[in-house]
Design an enzyme around this catalytic site. Sequence first.
Site, PDB file in Angstrom:
ATOM      1  N   ASP A 171       0.307  -1.534   0.167  1.00  0.00           N
ATOM      2  CA  ASP A 171      -0.032  -0.072  -0.218  1.00  0.00           C
ATOM      3  C   ASP A 171       0.769   1.195  -0.072  1.00  0.00           C
ATOM      4  O   ASP A 171       1.282   1.269   0.770  1.00  0.00           O
ATOM      5  CB  ASP A 171      -0.905   0.202   1.525  1.00  0.00           C
ATOM      6  CG  ASP A 171      -2.539  -0.818   1.384  1.00  0.00           C
ATOM      7  OD1 ASP A 171      -2.573  -1.677   0.299  1.00  0.00           O
ATOM      8  OD2 ASP A 171      -2.462  -1.430   1.781  1.00  0.00           O
ATOM      9  N   HIS A 176     -15.247   5.669   5.774  1.00  0.00           N
ATOM     10  CA  HIS A 176     -15.315   7.113   6.721  1.00  0.00           C
ATOM     11  C   HIS A 176     -16.521   7.271   6.794  1.00  0.00           C
ATOM     12  O   HIS A 176     -16.790   8.545   7.384  1.00  0.00           O
ATOM     13  CB  HIS A 176     -14.466   8.186   5.738  1.00  0.00           C
ATOM     14  CG  HIS A 176     -12.972   6.909   5.372  1.00  0.00           C
ATOM     15  ND1 HIS A 176     -12.105   7.752   6.736  1.00  0.00           N
ATOM     16  CD2 HIS A 176     -12.438   7.689   4.550  1.00  0.00           C
ATOM     17  CE1 HIS A 176     -10.642   7.296   6.502  1.00  0.00           C
ATOM     18  NE2 HIS A 176     -10.697   6.773   4.962  1.00  0.00           N
TER      19      HIS A 176
END
Length: 783
Positions: free
Chosen positions: A627, A722
């Site tokens: 990542d 989120h």
Amino acid sequence: MECPCANGTDRGAEYFYDREHFIMIRAHILGFPRVGKKRELKKTIEAYWRQDASEADLQQVAMEIRKQNWQWQKEANLAYITVGDFSFYDNILDLSVMLSNIPSRYHDLVDAGNILDAQFIMARGRTASGVEAPACALTKWFDTNYHYIAPEFEADVRPALQAQVLLAEIDQAKAYGEVKVVIPGLITYLWLGRATGAVTNRLNLLEVFKPVYQQLISRLVQAGVSAIEIDEPALANDLPADWIRALKGLYASLDFDGRHTLLTCFFDAPCLDLADYFALPFDTFHLDFIHSDISLKQAADALPGGRRLSAGLISGRNIWKADIGGIVAEINTLSDARKDMLLVAPTCSLLHVPLDLELETDLDPEIKSWLAFACQKLQELQAIVTVVNGRKDDIDDYLSANQIAIESRRFSSRVHDPVVKSAIDNLDAVPANRKSTFVERQKLQGACLNLPSFPTTTIGSFPQTSNIRAMRRDFRQGTVGEQDYVGFMQNEIRQAIDIQEEVGLDVLVHGEAERNDMVEYFGEQLSGFAITVNGWVQSYGSRCVKPPVIYGDVSRLSPMTTGWIAFAQAQTDKVVKGMLTGPVTILQWSFVRDDQPRKTTCRQIALAILEEVRDLEKNGTRIIQVDEPALREGLPLRKARQTEYLEWATHAFRLATSDIADETQIHTHMCYSEFNEMIDYIISLDADVISIETSRSHMKLLDIFNTCDYPNEIGPGVYDIHSPRIPSVGEMEHLLHEAARLINPTNLWVNPDCGLKTRTWKEIKPALINMVEAAKRIRAQIT
């Protein structure tokens, strides 16, 4: 915390600043951490969201944190008590609410009198009475790991002032000293926002917002503040000429009614020439002397008479102890008249560093002696002022300890590893490109993995439950043995695999239950890293991170993930991804040593990650995700420095991922990134699959991938993790149709925006079920 020269009295009161003249230099700050000593704000906000705490509870905790911060500033004898830096989420969102710039989709959900809930709804989204209100876009604050909620600009916006929260804080702060209020500049606010609907040029809205912005300034003056600080960090970008003209016109037209005014630019030098910057109608100008090429003497010499300079001489973004002697020597190159113009400061808000080093009771004493957190930086500011103002003898012990620490770090054998340095000197022996082209690799990987079209997966992490956190804590404290700890974590992995199989995902992950953080986990297992216990900094909203400290040369001590991934793979016939954090992200999300180039440290990390990649492949892991969500974050603000960074950053990623077989599929993940400036370098990463955040932008971030005909596979996020909202099948299906319109459908993956550690299983499971169903529908429609 005790200021080194306070001694129970207001030493230096004789040097107090008035609006006419600096008798001698003083210090101030641009902002201070707001999470509290024990992350009280985070915990209370989340309790409020769960309806386990009232608004009164939340406001009480917030007031206690603000009062403690103001008390520390008073004890440090700063020129001002800074107000306006506190926020329940972020200061740009605060300004949106203060200006009543609330998108129309929230109007039915927001009680005009409830400013707090308006902020949280805009930041997190909400569903109420059948009304869907997705959250506003969350994106990175310039080149930091802090985030803000991007303003949305609609054509029919009707600004109106709601400043009661800020005005109440000003009244509270007056008991602690002269108040300086800080507000985001209107140019920066427009620069960071997003035009929607009929709005095509954000700058055209300047005249719409200017009257209410003037009202805000007038109310601040009426509230009795001593100074008004306008933060315009957008100036650190290469602003277009029309934006610069607009900035000059804006501040020429605003009336501050005689209040002392400060203009700040940080993270780099202003894009204006110094002469133009200093010609703006402000009394004091802030410059960042650590992250720009401007010298203090150069700026002081260019400063017009009657103006003052706020000198950012202590890093507001890193945690290394300041060289007090070196800073004083730099100040002493100025004439006494030029010194008279100085206001010493950190480079930016101290929001970006942890609160107090004294909370680190278990940190290695030598490494601890090299560090300074926010409270210690207040001490450093006052020490600089004390010495320059001629009272060096008052703090001889403090200065001696500072110099010893600086020298200790410079020559410590713990910092320098000749084996690591030799590896860096011989980088040419390590492949930095894959053996074959992507087209060739894609065929081999397709045959090996045998995945359906639009394969589904997640980004890596699953919920970090209270039981998981408690087990890690108990193991760390020694109250649980290793065998019990490993057994517990293996059971969590087994459950995560079972849920993913039940949901129907195609490529699985082990869930990362054993990891406290995607960077700290690796920092704990690499040489050259130190880990704090209470070194928390705010990333966004209630989300706090604890960056590790890179103090020395980096190398891998032993395998870090292979055992967990092998166990996970043994639980299923489906492919399980190996999950690693990339070298650039580990660099960006750590406090990095400043005694060698960042690219050198990044290459050291890349070699350590490469060893882990090789071991994962050797163990039979067929997909390895490395990542790099911080790749875009590290991009310098000024275009002149971007190419150099992108070249060494992308080289570091390839260094960590290229020395493997063609059949091994490399994934990477990036979130909340605008790729326009760097698409060629994204392509040069040569990752087989890249997943990115796109749900809040409604796939608009994919436009650039379509324009450049991105050759490799891509997973655009269809699920905004989120927000607590559970997106519907239709919503995600629509996003996938949008993606398929822009990207070759054979190269598309289906995944959430980001990792799921901050969400609950109650939210995640139905969302993933919907995501898998959306993928099935799109497969049936597009073959």
